[in-house]
Design a protein around this motif. Structure first.
Motif, short mmCIF file in Angstrom:
data_model
loop_
_atom_site.label_atom_id
_atom_site.label_comp_id
_atom_site.label_asym_id
_atom_site.label_seq_id
_atom_site.Cartn_x
_atom_site.Cartn_y
_atom_site.Cartn_z
N LEU A 20 50.77 51.01 23.50
CA LEU A 20 51.78 49.98 23.72
C LEU A 20 51.27 48.85 24.60
CD1 LEU A 20 55.01 52.13 24.21
CD2 LEU A 20 54.36 50.80 22.21
N ASP A 21 49.95 48.55 24.50
CA ASP A 21 49.39 47.49 25.33
C ASP A 21 49.48 46.12 24.66
OD1 ASP A 21 47.60 48.25 23.41
OD2 ASP A 21 45.93 48.62 24.77
N THR A 42 45.62 39.53 20.87
CA THR A 42 46.60 40.54 21.24
C THR A 42 47.81 39.84 21.85
OG1 THR A 42 44.90 42.21 21.64
CG2 THR A 42 47.06 42.58 22.64
N PHE A 43 48.97 40.09 21.25
CA PHE A 43 50.23 39.51 21.73
C PHE A 43 50.94 40.54 22.60
CE2 PHE A 43 49.08 37.03 18.12
CZ PHE A 43 49.63 35.76 18.31
N PRO A 44 51.20 40.24 23.87
CA PRO A 44 51.86 41.21 24.76
C PRO A 44 53.22 41.63 24.22
CG PRO A 44 50.99 39.35 26.01
CD PRO A 44 50.89 38.97 24.56
N ILE A 45 53.51 42.91 24.30
CA ILE A 45 54.81 43.42 23.90
C ILE A 45 55.80 43.18 25.04
CG2 ILE A 45 56.12 45.50 23.28
CD1 ILE A 45 53.56 46.61 22.04
N TRP A 48 61.02 44.86 27.81
CA TRP A 48 62.22 45.58 27.34
C TRP A 48 61.93 46.35 26.06
CZ3 TRP A 48 63.87 44.73 22.46
CH2 TRP A 48 63.51 43.52 21.85
N MET A 49 61.08 45.75 25.19
CA MET A 49 60.75 46.42 23.93
C MET A 49 59.90 47.65 24.19
SD MET A 49 58.89 44.79 20.54
CE MET A 49 60.25 43.63 20.25
N LYS A 50 58.95 47.52 25.10
CA LYS A 50 58.09 48.65 25.45
C LYS A 50 58.94 49.80 26.02
CE LYS A 50 54.20 47.58 27.26
NZ LYS A 50 53.09 47.20 28.18
N LEU A 76 61.20 41.20 13.76
CA LEU A 76 61.26 39.79 14.15
C LEU A 76 60.06 39.41 15.01
CD1 LEU A 76 65.03 39.23 15.10
CD2 LEU A 76 63.82 38.26 13.14
N PHE A 77 59.79 40.25 16.00
CA PHE A 77 58.68 39.98 16.92
C PHE A 77 57.36 39.91 16.16
CE2 PHE A 77 55.39 42.03 19.70
CZ PHE A 77 55.20 40.95 20.57
N HIS A 78 57.11 40.87 15.27
CA HIS A 78 55.86 40.88 14.51
C HIS A 78 55.76 39.65 13.60
CE1 HIS A 78 54.86 45.47 14.92
NE2 HIS A 78 55.15 44.90 16.07
#
Length: 370
Positions: A20-21, A42-45, A48-50, A76-78
């Motif tokens: 989950l990085d 790499t897009f930070p998660i 709250w989602m993590k 949506l995020f992806h």
């Protein structure tokens, strides 16, 4: 990359693993049977989602509505991250043949009476937001034919890293560590060895409120607790013969805390966890005497203390990252899911039955057409 350059061999791979990085996005050109990475980031998660994902993985109860909403939010995020990646790369949706989305694993249980795996992140939304054909749900067809549904990257490792004369092992150190054994003229093998970064990250997050142990510095400040390492290595999973796969369902914070004593110092626990990853990997690598080159990828490649420990435990091996063969170690898995999308679009199998235990080779993934 100018948008005027168009190739129907451009694919996008999305990978968000058990660490989950972040969401790894890679844009790859597979023209001329080669792998040319055009873009990787790499897009930070979001925090709250993590937290929501970890809650599910750790067994917290939630309603069906909450699960469905999280599936939607991750999709949506992806999708939005892909659009940002395309913009940064100077490409449009018309340049991309397909997206391969691994999805976010929230549960993986291949050995029960009714095996199942669940990855969320609605691929319908990804396809709609990006206007690109999206391939997702890669694991369940392998499981439908009796396989573990994991690991899936060995087929890609075989295509990319095989050497006609030299035995190699590719080690991915993500949340879970998995290896692929590539020996000339022999079947490719691959399986999960056990924890990679997962327990290291979990422990430091509870003790120092850090997401990971940069360079393994905190672990290096501690001392090994021999009795604790022995207890860790007594976990039955390590003695199971492959095919096998594992995840957060087994190796989690609760598993760790059950084995701790009040007198153990926090930094000593971290060092012992590092040794758990190193020993469980090294013992498996030593099984394959014909492979003396170890190529490492995944987030663990940046844990200097871990890599140096592996070199010490494997003195007869050449140990280096996949950068030695011109593949960025941070994006090997994302590239793999771009490749798996390509296999699906072309109607070719994506699994290796000898690795997953499936009854036969099958096409993996469902296709979502915008």
């Amino acid at each position: 990359m100018p948008s005027s350059i168009t190739s129907q061999q451009y694919y996008i791979g999305l990978m968000s693993g058990t660490s989950l990085d972040g969401l790894d996005i890679c844009i790859v050109d597979f023209s001329d049977q080669k792998v040319n990475s055009l873009y990787g980031k790499t897009f930070p998660i979001p925090t709250w989602m993590k937290e929501d994902i970890l809650g599910i993985c750790q067994g917290q109860s939630l309603t069906l509505a909450q699960l469905g909403q999280l599936d939607h939010k991750i999709g949506l995020f992806h999708g939005n991250c892909v659009n940002q990646a395309l913009q940064e790369a100077g490409l449009s949706s018309n340049d991309i043949k397909a997206i391969g989305s691994h999805g976010q694993t929230v549960y993986h249980q291949p050995d029960s009476e009714h095996p199942f795996t669940m990855q969320i992140g609605d691929a319908n939304l990804i396809a709609a937001i990006t206007d690109v054909v999206t391939v997702a749900d890669f694991r369940r067809m392998d499981m439908a034919y009796g396989g573990q549904g994991a690991p899936l990257v060995p087929a890609f490792h075989q295509a990319l890293f095989s050497h006609p004369k030299q035995g190699r092992i590719v080690l991915n150190i993500g949340g879970i560590a998995n290896l692929t054994v590539l020996l000339p003229n022999e079947p490719t093998l691959g399986y999960d060895t056990g924890p990679g970064n997962m327990l290291l990250n979990a422990w430091i997050s509870t003790q120092l409120k850090q997401e990971y142990d940069s360079g393994g510095d905190w672990a290096a400040s501690g001392n090994i607790i021999p009795e604790l390492l022995d207890t860790f290595l007594a976990e039955p999973y390590f003695n199971i013969e492959p095919p096998k796969s594992t995840g957060r369902e087994l190796f989690n914070l609760a598993w760790l805390k059950l084995q701790l004593k009040p007198e153990y110092r926090s930094e000593d626990i971290q060092q012992t966890l590092l040794m758990l990853t190193a020993h469980s990997v090294a013992e498996q690598v030593k099984r394959f005497e014909k492979a003396k080159e170890l190529l490492i990828c995944g987030g663990g490649v940046h844990n200097t203390a871990l890599i140096n420990t592996l070199k010490t435990l494997l003195p007869e091996h050449v140990v280096h990252s996949t950068q030695a063969v011109n593949i960025d170690p941070d994006f090997v898995e994302a590239i793999a899911f771009a490749w798996l999308a390509k296999q699906r679009i072309e109607g070719k199998p994506g699994n290796l039955p000898i690795v997953t235990g499936a009854q036969k080779k099958v096409c993996l993934g469902a296709v979502y057409q915008p």
